[in-house]
Design an enzyme around this catalytic site. Structure first.
Site, PDB file in Angstrom:
ATOM      1  N   MET A   1       0.839  -1.201   0.000  1.00 51.42           N
ATOM      2  CA  MET A   1       0.000   0.000   0.000  1.00 51.42           C
ATOM      3  C   MET A   1       0.880   1.261   0.000  1.00 51.42           C
ATOM      4  O   MET A   1       0.395   2.359   0.294  1.00 51.42           O
ATOM      5  CB  MET A   1      -0.934  -0.003   1.208  1.00 51.42           C
ATOM      6  CG  MET A   1      -1.896  -1.196   1.179  1.00 51.42           C
ATOM      7  SD  MET A   1      -3.424  -0.903   2.065  1.00 51.42           S
ATOM      8  CE  MET A   1      -2.805  -0.678   3.715  1.00 51.42           C
ATOM      9  N   GLY A   2       2.168   1.087  -0.289  1.00 50.53           N
ATOM     10  CA  GLY A   2       3.053   2.242  -0.375  1.00 50.53           C
ATOM     11  C   GLY A   2       3.537   2.711   0.992  1.00 50.53           C
ATOM     12  O   GLY A   2       3.464   1.968   1.962  1.00 50.53           O
TER      13      GLY A   2
ATOM     14  N   HIS B   1       9.223  -3.433   3.512  1.00 44.79           N
ATOM     15  CA  HIS B   1       8.824  -3.662   2.123  1.00 44.79           C
ATOM     16  C   HIS B   1      10.062  -3.988   1.270  1.00 44.79           C
ATOM     17  O   HIS B   1      10.037  -4.887   0.436  1.00 44.79           O
ATOM     18  CB  HIS B   1       8.180  -2.405   1.531  1.00 44.79           C
ATOM     19  CG  HIS B   1       6.918  -1.964   2.221  1.00 44.79           C
ATOM     20  ND1 HIS B   1       6.849  -0.804   2.959  1.00 44.79           N
ATOM     21  CD2 HIS B   1       5.677  -2.514   2.263  1.00 44.79           C
ATOM     22  CE1 HIS B   1       5.619  -0.657   3.414  1.00 44.79           C
ATOM     23  NE2 HIS B   1       4.885  -1.672   3.023  1.00 44.79           N
TER      24      HIS B   1
ATOM     25  N   GLN C   1       5.877 -11.566   7.302  1.00 41.70           N
ATOM     26  CA  GLN C   1       5.363 -12.277   8.483  1.00 41.70           C
ATOM     27  C   GLN C   1       4.634 -11.319   9.427  1.00 41.70           C
ATOM     28  O   GLN C   1       3.761 -11.717  10.178  1.00 41.70           O
ATOM     29  CB  GLN C   1       6.554 -12.937   9.203  1.00 41.70           C
ATOM     30  CG  GLN C   1       6.265 -13.519  10.574  1.00 41.70           C
ATOM     31  CD  GLN C   1       5.406 -14.782  10.509  1.00 41.70           C
ATOM     32  OE1 GLN C   1       5.362 -15.455   9.478  1.00 41.70           O
ATOM     33  NE2 GLN C   1       4.728 -15.090  11.601  1.00 41.70           N
TER      34      GLN C   1
ATOM     35  N   HIS D   1       9.051   1.197   3.409  1.00 41.81           N
ATOM     36  CA  HIS D   1      10.138   1.213   4.395  1.00 41.81           C
ATOM     37  C   HIS D   1      10.978  -0.048   4.196  1.00 41.81           C
ATOM     38  O   HIS D   1      10.705  -0.841   3.281  1.00 41.81           O
ATOM     39  CB  HIS D   1       9.567   1.315   5.813  1.00 41.81           C
ATOM     40  CG  HIS D   1       8.485   0.316   6.102  1.00 41.81           C
ATOM     41  ND1 HIS D   1       8.711  -1.039   6.134  1.00 41.81           N
ATOM     42  CD2 HIS D   1       7.143   0.463   6.337  1.00 41.81           C
ATOM     43  CE1 HIS D   1       7.594  -1.685   6.400  1.00 41.81           C
ATOM     44  NE2 HIS D   1       6.610  -0.792   6.515  1.00 41.81           N
TER      45      HIS D   1
ATOM     46  N   SER E   1       6.356  -0.350  10.183  1.00 47.93           N
ATOM     47  CA  SER E   1       5.006  -0.309   9.626  1.00 47.93           C
ATOM     48  C   SER E   1       4.757   1.093   9.092  1.00 47.93           C
ATOM     49  O   SER E   1       5.216   2.074   9.686  1.00 47.93           O
ATOM     50  CB  SER E   1       3.988  -0.610  10.731  1.00 47.93           C
ATOM     51  OG  SER E   1       2.703  -0.196  10.339  1.00 47.93           O
TER      52      SER E   1
HETATM   53  P1  AMP Z   1       1.535  -2.968   3.422  1.00 48.10           P
HETATM   54  O1  AMP Z   1       2.068  -1.898   2.518  1.00 48.10           O
HETATM   55  O2  AMP Z   1       1.500  -2.574   4.858  1.00 48.10           O
HETATM   56  O3  AMP Z   1       0.230  -3.550   2.917  1.00 48.10           O
HETATM   57  O4  AMP Z   1       2.585  -4.155   3.361  1.00 48.10           O
HETATM   58  C1  AMP Z   1       2.975  -4.725   2.133  1.00 48.10           C
HETATM   59  C2  AMP Z   1       3.772  -5.976   2.422  1.00 48.10           C
HETATM   60  O5  AMP Z   1       4.922  -5.640   3.194  1.00 48.10           O
HETATM   61  C3  AMP Z   1       2.969  -7.003   3.239  1.00 48.10           C
HETATM   62  O6  AMP Z   1       3.258  -8.309   2.775  1.00 48.10           O
HETATM   63  C4  AMP Z   1       3.514  -6.788   4.634  1.00 48.10           C
HETATM   64  O7  AMP Z   1       3.408  -7.918   5.457  1.00 48.10           O
HETATM   65  C5  AMP Z   1       4.975  -6.459   4.351  1.00 48.10           C
HETATM   66  N1  AMP Z   1       5.571  -5.750   5.493  1.00 48.10           N
HETATM   67  C6  AMP Z   1       5.083  -4.649   6.107  1.00 48.10           C
HETATM   68  N2  AMP Z   1       5.858  -4.335   7.166  1.00 48.10           N
HETATM   69  C7  AMP Z   1       6.849  -5.260   7.215  1.00 48.10           C
HETATM   70  C8  AMP Z   1       7.979  -5.481   8.081  1.00 48.10           C
HETATM   71  N3  AMP Z   1       8.220  -4.694   9.097  1.00 48.10           N
HETATM   72  N4  AMP Z   1       8.772  -6.531   7.809  1.00 48.10           N
HETATM   73  C9  AMP Z   1       8.523  -7.352   6.762  1.00 48.10           C
HETATM   74  N5  AMP Z   1       7.505  -7.197   5.909  1.00 48.10           N
HETATM   75  C10 AMP Z   1       6.668  -6.172   6.127  1.00 48.10           C
END
Ligand code: AMP
Length: 291
Positions: free
Chosen positions: A31-32, A38, A149, A35, A186
């Site tokens: 979702m952008g 990602h 994870q 960090h 996050s």
């Molecule tokens: P999001 O942008 O929050 O939807 O996350 C996109 C992907 O990045 C998802 O598969 C998340 O689980 C992964 N992700 C987000 N934060 C972390 C993190 N701290 N460590 C590893 N993967 C992450």
């Protein structure tokens, strides 16, 4: 060179060319507000595939009406800069109006697993996740898709959908990346003040406590959860949404901990809802920290 694609027609065309040239595709849906968490997925995808596609889409379908869809951090230019440095091939950034045109009404129901844990306080969230991931898989047609994870229940839901609907994509789940202190990275950490960031460490401390107790021979989930709860409740700005020790496939709470069970929690720090988890091993778990 990083190519930005926004239309469904264009991504289909580009993927068709990759396939015609027998190039393997690694896919990282996001979702952008990118960090290092990602980027760890992106790097793995780069290592294992000929081409890497990253999607950036703040998916309205997975947000509840009172949730943070409008405030969710959007840092598209910076994200593209980061992805460019990682030598990503394509960033797919579709418009919600094209993903969900008038008349859109299809959903994905995952009996039993969608209503547990985060699903309880975020009804409909995992249906939204499953729908968007399924659509993105259909458009990008990846060989391997990479997930973190950190969003443990999401990985269970996605693996279930892939297995149940016979999708031909390999799902890889990579470890949670944390900051030096242990806070899981996050995009929502951007909502936290400095004090709150410090308070948010209680999630990690509770997980460490669970792992330490398991290492010392504790098996009774209730006892472990009680200690985790104490740690969270010690922090004034923290409010527990749930703390559970669960079977990693059924997501059912376990009375007695076995190897591979997962300690998972969701906690509000002020107004920000954070989640974290760890797989319980019977030797010291490895927590990956940023150096
Ligand atoms: P999001 O942008 O929050 O939807 O996350 C996109 C992907 O990045 C998802 O598969 C998340 O689980 C992964 N992700 C987000 N934060 C972390 C993190 N701290 N460590 C590893 N993967 C992450």
């Amino acid at each position: 060179m990083l190519q930005v694609i926004t239309s469904i027609e264009d991504i289909k065309q580009r993927i068709k060319t990759f396939k015609e040239n027998q190039l393997s595709i690694g896919f990282v849906p996001t979702m952008g507000a990118l960090h290092e968490g990602h980027l760890s997925l992106v790097r793995q995808a780069k290592e294992e595939n000929d081409k890497v596609v990253v999607s950036i889409f703040v998916n309205p379908l997975q947000f509840g009406i009172n949730e943070d869809f409008t405030q969710y951090p959007r840092t598209f230019d910076n994200d593209c800069e980061l992805l460019s440095k990682e030598d990503v091939d394509i960033v797919f950034n579709p418009k919600a109006s094209e993903m969900y045109p008038n008349g859109f009404c299809t959903s994905v129901i995952m009996e039993r697993i969608e209503d547990r844990l985060c699903g309880k306080s975020r009804p409909g969230h995992f249906r939204g996740v499953a729908v968007v991931v399924l659509k993105l898989f259909n458009l990008v047609n990846p060989d391997i898709a990479y997930f973190g994870q950190k969003d443990f229940q999401q990985t269970v839901v996605i693996k279930r959908v892939v297995a149940d609907l016979n999708l031909g994509v390999n799902i890889k789940v990579l470890p949670t990346i944390r900051n030096k202190e242990g806070l899981a990275l996050s995009s929502r950490n951007a909502y936290l003040s400095e004090t709150e960031k410090n308070d948010a460490l209680c999630l990690y401390k509770a997980l460490i406590k669970a792992q330490t107790m398991v290492n010392a021979g504790a098996k009774n989930a209730k006892e472990i959860l009680g200690e985790m709860e104490k740690i969270i409740n010690n922090c004034k700005s923290a409010k527990i949404d749930y703390i559970s020790i669960i079977n990693p496939e059924t997501l059912e709470s376990v009375p007695e901990v076995r190897k591979g069970d997962v300690a998972a929690l969701a906690v509000r720090i002020g107004k920000t809802r954070l989640i974290d988890n760890t797989i319980l091993f019977f030797i010291m778990a490895v927590f990956i920290h940023l150096i």
